[in-house]
Each structure stands twice: as structure tokens, then as C-alpha cells.
Design a protein around this motif. Structure first.
Motif, short mmCIF file in Angstrom:
data_model
loop_
_atom_site.label_atom_id
_atom_site.label_comp_id
_atom_site.label_asym_id
_atom_site.label_seq_id
_atom_site.Cartn_x
_atom_site.Cartn_y
_atom_site.Cartn_z
N SER A 43 -8.24 2.03 -4.35
CA SER A 43 -9.15 1.26 -3.50
C SER A 43 -10.62 1.46 -3.85
O SER A 43 -11.42 0.53 -3.72
CB SER A 43 -8.92 1.61 -2.03
OG SER A 43 -9.17 2.99 -1.80
N ARG B 144 -3.55 0.63 -2.75
CA ARG B 144 -2.61 -0.20 -3.50
C ARG B 144 -2.70 0.27 -4.96
O ARG B 144 -3.79 0.28 -5.53
CB ARG B 144 -2.98 -1.68 -3.39
CG ARG B 144 -2.98 -2.20 -1.94
CD ARG B 144 -3.20 -3.70 -1.91
NE ARG B 144 -3.50 -4.18 -0.57
CZ ARG B 144 -2.59 -4.59 0.32
NH1 ARG B 144 -1.31 -4.56 -0.02
NH2 ARG B 144 -2.95 -5.03 1.50
N PHE C 81 -3.41 -4.46 6.02
CA PHE C 81 -3.71 -3.08 5.61
C PHE C 81 -4.15 -2.28 6.83
O PHE C 81 -5.01 -2.72 7.60
CB PHE C 81 -4.82 -3.09 4.56
CG PHE C 81 -4.98 -1.80 3.81
CD1 PHE C 81 -4.33 -1.60 2.61
CD2 PHE C 81 -5.79 -0.79 4.29
CE1 PHE C 81 -4.47 -0.41 1.90
CE2 PHE C 81 -5.95 0.39 3.61
CZ PHE C 81 -5.29 0.58 2.40
N PRO D 13 0.83 -1.21 0.00
CA PRO D 13 0.00 0.00 0.00
C PRO D 13 0.86 1.26 0.00
O PRO D 13 1.92 1.31 0.62
CB PRO D 13 -0.79 -0.11 1.31
CG PRO D 13 -0.72 -1.55 1.69
CD PRO D 13 0.60 -2.05 1.19
N TYR E 272 -7.31 -7.49 -0.60
CA TYR E 272 -6.93 -6.07 -0.57
C TYR E 272 -6.58 -5.62 0.85
O TYR E 272 -5.60 -4.90 1.05
CB TYR E 272 -8.06 -5.20 -1.12
CG TYR E 272 -7.64 -3.77 -1.36
CD1 TYR E 272 -7.18 -3.37 -2.62
CD2 TYR E 272 -7.65 -2.83 -0.34
CE1 TYR E 272 -6.76 -2.07 -2.85
CE2 TYR E 272 -7.22 -1.53 -0.55
CZ TYR E 272 -6.79 -1.16 -1.81
OH TYR E 272 -6.35 0.12 -2.03
N PHE E 273 -7.38 -6.02 1.80
CA PHE E 273 -7.20 -5.52 3.17
C PHE E 273 -6.29 -6.41 4.02
O PHE E 273 -6.21 -6.22 5.23
CB PHE E 273 -8.55 -5.34 3.84
CG PHE E 273 -9.32 -4.15 3.31
CD1 PHE E 273 -8.94 -2.86 3.64
CD2 PHE E 273 -10.39 -4.35 2.45
CE1 PHE E 273 -9.63 -1.78 3.13
CE2 PHE E 273 -11.08 -3.26 1.94
CZ PHE E 273 -10.70 -1.97 2.29
#
Length: 576
Positions: free
Chosen positions: A189, A75, A229, A70, A225-226
Motif C-alpha cells: 500500500s 494488497r 477495504f 487484501p 485500492y480502497f
């Protein structure tokens, strides 16, 4: 008259082609003239630093980590891949070339709008307002800032391409749409909002098996994605929202009406009035269209058709909208923009209400404005007299001219400011955003030093190129010039009242700070509109942008490419 393509029923006259070409060529010219080879602030992380670390790594595990790591709250895989592709083709890092390339997706968006107009069997004249609305300089902090150019514009394009493919209702299109929206999610995102748009579209189409597959891929994307994060920044945004919900309510409309933010020098309350009103009007139009499209569809379990079987306006409107599959693209784009506006309105006011209409967000209201026009054109103006559309074209042209008149001078000034800052970075190791002797200052110097030592990045030329010997001379060699010095909480302000400002690409008054060991250049961006002659300048030397020392003050005046040096006979002691 000729056909736009062999599959199209739209005929485009040469006159219409010429009118459509005008905003396209004007926008391309602006990008070509004002893009510079300068990494600024967040650029450093994604371009110089990423490229240097990627090339120096021999471990593919580390390289994959760098690609997906990130950067701030996003990202940005697309930006990093573009960086690597550019290096593979040229062996260099050139921010000007990358900035120009970042705008390619804008023309992909324009193509999608063309397809919507074509699929609705509208004449080419209905397309004309779109490039005038979309291609303008209000969002120059996206179109001329490399990192945002590889985020905000492509996140819209890749997602819209996914919605376009879903609207075709083919299995190949569905699979490709999944790939595009997955990739879009790692472009920025908010690309994940298109997953929600896809759920709605597939539901409206009655494609329930594909809906289930889409939902699975959506959940997998969110999970990936997370992973590792940090959400600390968003937590702070929610806390502020809980204390100031009214800012988020009005901010939603202010943001969506941001294309009408022409009074940027006004204090924020007065400045926000026109965008808020415009946003509310457009949201009302869009709301009527979405209610008719969604809530009166017999594909949805909560359809209002089940509550009211009588013929009414919304039923007739739904029939008109649902006749054309390209309206799924419009719906997908609007769902993305509305969710995005809601998130911005909730999470961003903690930085100040001005963020609702900050420059690098303005691609979103421009898109909302364009979609609102397309809704009106395809739904209500389709069978109206061409007088209406000609009037809208006139208003779109006026909007475009006002946008250039207001914001192109800012673009013009920003170029000079960036080239002055990059001079200081090259010769003084400070200038690309950080305050001196901070962790970010060390980070920038390491990133830039790594690439310049290898010849991968070369500092750009500026107005000062060819005058390095003059900059090294004692200021006493030059004619005298009177200036006034004023200390302020933000730094030292130096006023000069006699030199005339020209309109040339490098014209302006630049400040020299010269000590025994260093020479700095400073430029103060002018808010002036073109078409008037201005005299004098007021230049701020911000704190923490220089090494503490005693400095003599000089001035460089550039007018019509003629460069003149002056000595103010004044000295200032600067401290951190």
C-alpha cells in the motif's frame, strides 16, 4: 581500466570492481545459505493458501478476487504473481526459491544508485559505499522472509524505476512510469506514496499537462485500492497517536536512523538513543537539500526566490542540484521514505515503540542512509579531495562488518528455529506460527494439507532427516543428561548446563518432548556473538504450542554434524 557501459563515462578499475563485488557476493551467500523452504506466519496466506485456492477455482471472477484480495493491511499482487509464476515453471511451491527470488529487486535498486552516480559524472569510487550500506543483514526479516521480501524491497524498486523514468522527461517514460507506480501501489500500500513524489517531480519539471494526467491516475488508483477495504487498524493507530503524539515525533527520527540500532538487547529507551540521534542528523542533511531543491525552484508557485532575490547559499545549492536530472530520482525516493516514516511513526507506536526499529522495517532506514550518503557525495563532495571519499568508504566497510557481526548470528539461529518448527508442523500439525486449536491453527493446517496432499509442497530436510528412527525410540535407550525445569508465565523453561555450542549450520541443543502419541522438537535461539565458545542452553516451551499430555524430556545435541541423543529422566505434564 574498462567502461561500465558504452554510454558511460565512468571507468572502473579491477580493484574497484573487486571491492564492489565483495558486499554483493557476501549478501548473495547469506541468502543462499539461510533461505529455507518454510512458510512462516503471513507467508501462509499469500503462498500456500492463495495458491491452493487459486488452483482449485474454475471461476476467473473468484481468481481475480483472490489475486487482489487484501492480506492484512495490503494488497500484495506482486507476491501472488511471483507465486503463480513459480508454480507455472516448476509445478511446486518452494519457499526457499521464492525467498531467493524476492531479493532480485535489491540489485535493481543498486543499479539505480549506479545510474545516479554515473549521471552525476562521479568516479566509480563514489559508488563503493552504497553496496556496503545497502547489502547487509540488518533487515533479514525482509531479505529472508518470503512475504516481506516480496513487499518491502520491490515497493522501493518499482517506485524508484517510475521516478527514474520521470527523470528522463519522455512521453514513453511518463506512460511507463504511470504503469509502474500503479503496479507498485498493489505491491504494497505504501507504493501509493510514489504518486505524491511524482506530482512534485512533474511540477518541478514544469510538465503541467502530464501532472494533470498523473493526478487523475493517482485518484483512480486510490479509489480502486480502497474499494471494500477495512481501515479499522489504522483508526486505532490514529487514536493512539492523539494520546501519545510525542512517541510519533521521536519515532520518526528513530525509524529513519534505524540502521544504527546495534544494541538490540538493551531496553527500548536506551536502545533508541543512537538511532534517534542518527536519524535527526540525516534528516537535517536531507532537509537542507530538499529545501534548496524545492523551495528555490522557479517552477513552483511558492518559490522562495520570489521573496528573496539576493544571492544566498540555498540559491547556489539549488543551481548545483537542479543541473542534473538524476536528482529527481533521489527526490522521489526521499519523498517516499519520509512519508513512509511519518505514517509508521503515527500508526505503529500502538504496538510498542520497538516497532520503529523492528527488523522487517530496516530496509527503509538502510535506504535513507544510502540516499543521505548519495546527497552528500553528489552535492558537497563532488569536487573535494578523494581523502574524504576514502574515509567514507572505510566507515561504510566498518558499518557493514558491524552489521554482519551483530545480525548474522541471529540469521544463523533463525534458520535452525524455522526448521525445528516445520518439523512440528509436518508431524504434529503445529509450528508455523499459530497457537493450537485457534481459527488460525485450523486455517494453516487446511492450507498446508491442501498442497502437501497434491505433492505441490514438500516439507524440507533438517538436521533430524535420517534420524527419524532414533526419534521414535524410547528415550531410555540413550545416555543420561541432567536438566533443570522452571515454570514461567510464558511456558516451561528447561535449562541444560554442560553441552557445548558449535558454530556449524545445524549445531545446537534441541529439546525433545515425547508422549505416547507425539514427538515435538523445540529450539531456543541463542543471542550469542560468534567468536566465543558457549556452554549450556535454556529452552522455552511456549504455551499453546503442543497438545496437552504427559511428556518425557530428551535432548538432541548437534556438534560438527555429529548428532547425539540424551535422556533427562524427567517428565512434565503440559496443559493449555
Amino acid at each position: 581500466m574498462t567502461r561500465i557501459s558504452q554510454h558511460s563515462s565512468i571507468k572502473v578499475s579491477w580493484g574497484e570492481r573487486l571491492v564492489i563485488a565483495f558486499p554483493i557476493l557476501a549478501f548473495i551467500s547469506m541468502i543462499w545459505i539461510y533461505a529455507v523452504n518454510v512458510p512462516w506466519l503471513d507467508d501462509v496466506d499469500v503462498f500456500p493458501d492463495f495458491l491452493g485456492k487459486f488452483l482449485s477455482s474454475n471461476n476467473w471472477d473468484e481468481r481475480w478476487y483472490l489475486l487482489f484480495k487484501p492480506n492484512n493491511e495490503h494488497r500484495v499482487v506482486y507476491a501472488k504473481l511471483a507465486n503463480l509464476l513459480h508454480y507455472a515453471l516448476t509445478g511446486t511451491l518452494n519457499m526457499r526459491t521464492l525467498t531467493i527470488a524476492s531479493n532480485v529487486t535489491l540489485f535493481g535498486i543498486l543499479w539505480i544508485f549506479w545510474r545516479i552516480v554515473r549521471d552525476n559524472k562521479l568516479k566509480a569510487i563514489y559508488f563503493i559505499p552504497i553496496p556496503f550500506i545497502l547489502l547487509q543483514p540488518q533487515y533479514y526479516l525482509t531479505s529472508l522472509w518470503t512475504i516481506t521480501g516480496f513487499q518491502y524491497q520491490p515497493v522501493i524498486f518499482w517506485g524508484l524505476m517510475g521516478m527514474y523514468l520521470l527523470s528522463r522527461q519522455t512521453i514513453v517514460g511518463f506512460i511507463t512510469a504511470i504503469f509502474l507506480v500503479f503496479f507498485d501501489s498493489f505491491t504494497m500500500s505504501n507504493g501509493m506514496f510514489y504518486w505524491i513524489a511524482g506530482l512534485v517531480i512533474l511540477c518541478l519539471q514544469g510538465r503541467y499537462k502530464e501532472l494533470l494526467v498523473w493526478a487523475i491516475f493517482m485518484l483512480l488508483t486510490i479509489k480502486i485500492y480502497f474499494l471494500n477495504f477495512s481501515n479499522e487498524a489504522n483508526d486505532l493507530g490514529f487514536k493512539y497517536f492523539a494520546q501519545h503524539p510525542h512517541e510519533s515525533f521521536f519515532g520518526f527520527f528513530t525509524h529513519l536512523g534505524g540502521s544504527f540500532d546495534f544494541f538490540t538487547d538493551w531496553e527500548i529507551f536506551k536502545r533508541s538513543v543512537l538511532p534517534t540521534i542518527a536519524g535527526a542528523i540525516m534528516v537535517s542533511i536531507v532537509g537542507i537539500w530538499i529545501i534548496a531543491f524545492l523551495l528555490f525552484s522557479d517552477k513552483l508557485p511558492f518559490s522562495l526566490l520570489k521573496l528573496n532575490l539576493k544571492e544566498n547559499y540555498f540559491k547556489r545549492l539549488h543551481q548545483r542540484i537542479s543541473e542534473n536530472s538524476s536528482n529527481y530520482i533521489i527526490l522521489g525516493g526521499l519523498i517516499f521514505l519520509l512519508i513512509n516514516a511519518l505514517v509508521i511513526a503515527i500508526l505503529r507506536p500502538r504496538f510498542g515503540y520497538f516497532v520503529m526499529i523492528v527488523g522487517n522495517y530496516k530496509i527503509y532506514p538502510a535506504m535513507f542512509f544510502a540516499f543521505t550518503y548519495v546527497i552528500v557525495a553528489t552535492t558537497w563532495l563532488k569536487e573535494k579531495s578523494h581523502i574524504w571519499i576514502k574515509g567514507i568508504i572505510g566507515l561504510a566497510i566498518v558499518f557493514n562488518i558491524l552489521s554482519y557481526g551483530k545480525f548474522l548470528p541471529e540469521v544463523h539461529e533463525r534458520r535452525k528455529d524455522l526448521l525445528t518448527r516445520v518439523y512440528n508442523q509436518q508431524y504434529n500439525q503445529i509450528g508455523l506460527g499459530p497457537a493450537i486449536h485457534t481459527p488460525f491453527y485450523d486455517y494453516v493446517n487446511q492450507a498446508m494439507g491442501r498442497l502437501t496432499a497434491q505433492g505441490i509442497y514438500t516439507y524440507p530436510k533438517g538436521f533430524y532427516t535420517g534420524y527419524e528412527q532414533d526419534l521414535s525410540k524410547p528415550l531410555s535407550n540413550f545416555p543420561d543428561l541432567k536438566v533443570d525445569i522452571h515454570p514461567t508465565p510464558d511456558g516451561i523453561v528447561i535449562d541444560e548446563k554442560s553441552l557445548v555450542h558449535g558454530k556449524g549450520l545445524n549445531d545446537g541443543t534441541y529439546l525433545i518432548l515425547k508422549s505416547q502419541t507425539r514427538t515435538y522438537l523445540f529450539y531456543q535461539k541463542s543471542p550469542h556473538w560468534w567468536g566465543r565458545t558457549y556452554q549450556g542452553s535454556s529452552t522455552l516451551i511456549p504455551i499453546k504450542t503442543y497438545e496437552p499430555d504427559k511428556y518425557k524430556i530428551g535432548v538432541i545435541h548437534v556438534l560438527n554434524n555429529q548428532v547425539s541423543f540424551f535422556d533427562t529422566k524427567q517428565e512434565v505434564e503440559l496443559k493449555l
